[in-house]
Write an enzyme that holds these catalytic residues in place. Sequence first.
Site, PDB file in Angstrom:
ATOM      1  N   GLU A 189     -13.017   3.050   2.487  1.00  0.00           N
ATOM      2  CA  GLU A 189     -12.561   2.341   1.297  1.00  0.00           C
ATOM      3  C   GLU A 189     -11.660   3.196   0.409  1.00  0.00           C
ATOM      4  OE1 GLU A 189     -15.210  -0.349  -1.456  1.00  0.00           O
ATOM      5  OE2 GLU A 189     -15.009   1.619  -2.411  1.00  0.00           O
TER       6      GLU A 189
ATOM      7  N   GLY B 246      -0.772  -2.301   2.057  1.00  0.00           N
ATOM      8  CA  GLY B 246       0.333  -2.193   2.988  1.00  0.00           C
ATOM      9  C   GLY B 246       0.543  -0.736   3.370  1.00  0.00           C
TER      10      GLY B 246
ATOM     11  N   ARG C  43     -11.277   1.249  11.364  1.00  0.00           N
ATOM     12  CA  ARG C  43     -10.580   1.055  10.094  1.00  0.00           C
ATOM     13  C   ARG C  43     -10.974   2.181   9.150  1.00  0.00           C
ATOM     14  NH1 ARG C  43     -10.986  -3.723   5.456  1.00  0.00           N
ATOM     15  NH2 ARG C  43      -9.117  -3.037   4.324  1.00  0.00           N
ATOM     16  N   HIS C  44     -10.009   2.658   8.389  1.00  0.00           N
ATOM     17  CA  HIS C  44     -10.257   3.724   7.421  1.00  0.00           C
ATOM     18  C   HIS C  44     -11.323   3.307   6.404  1.00  0.00           C
ATOM     19  CE1 HIS C  44      -8.218   1.476   4.236  1.00  0.00           C
ATOM     20  NE2 HIS C  44      -7.327   1.129   5.161  1.00  0.00           N
TER      21      HIS C  44
ATOM     22  N   GLU D 176      -0.416   0.377   8.666  1.00  0.00           N
ATOM     23  CA  GLU D 176      -0.629  -0.981   8.185  1.00  0.00           C
ATOM     24  C   GLU D 176       0.711  -1.705   8.117  1.00  0.00           C
ATOM     25  OE1 GLU D 176      -2.065  -3.725   8.045  1.00  0.00           O
ATOM     26  OE2 GLU D 176      -3.796  -3.175   6.795  1.00  0.00           O
TER      27      GLU D 176
ATOM     28  N   ASN E  50      -8.625  -1.051  -2.265  1.00  0.00           N
ATOM     29  CA  ASN E  50      -9.495  -1.980  -1.543  1.00  0.00           C
ATOM     30  C   ASN E  50     -10.481  -2.619  -2.516  1.00  0.00           C
ATOM     31  OD1 ASN E  50      -9.682   0.100   1.383  1.00  0.00           O
ATOM     32  ND2 ASN E  50      -8.617  -1.843   1.211  1.00  0.00           N
TER      33      ASN E  50
END
Length: 205
Positions: free
Chosen positions: A11, A22, A8-9, A84, A15
């Site tokens: 922050e 999205g 996962r990317h 996403e 976030n």
Amino acid sequence: MARIYLARHGETDWNRLGRFMGQQDIPLNARGKSQAQELGERLYGVGFGACFTSDLTRAQQTAEIVLESLGSDLVPVRDVRFREIDGGRFEGLTREEQKASYPHEFQVREAAKSQGGDQRIPFPGGESFSEMVSRALGGLDDIARLEARGPVLVVTHGGVIQAVLSHILHLTRDSLDRMTIANGRATIVDWSNSGETAQILGINI
């Protein structure tokens, strides 16, 4: 069978503020860049044979930082299937703002979720969880057919990683909401046969 690291990317400011990103193209913040650097350090020595990334900026930035940290000369391949979920009109809003701005749509989704049936209900003006699952799994199947020389790094988003885990473990959306996919962390899976024989080797490493 392909060993795939689903990262996962790092922050972003959204976030941190609890805003639903999205497919809005929000970049990493300073903490997110540090998380990407730390992820690269944790993955040092894996020996990736290929790297794919969502085409959104936050994922591309994470992939570039990780590969630089690894001293790798791999060039990330952008694949929109690892984007996403398209949250439609809910994007940019906090959960409370979604409820206030779109009370009917919000309630429909919440009611379906409580019964485990919201996977096919699209966000207003967006896509459904099932649609995201389908495109993400298609991307993983193509990677498995590549026979890359070593594990494959896929830098993507929390929703996509949830989609993969839901498919492997046959989880409901309600169950998934109890599972945190952390920024700057990787989930490792051995993938083949459209996930029918997939194995989960680690979550949030």
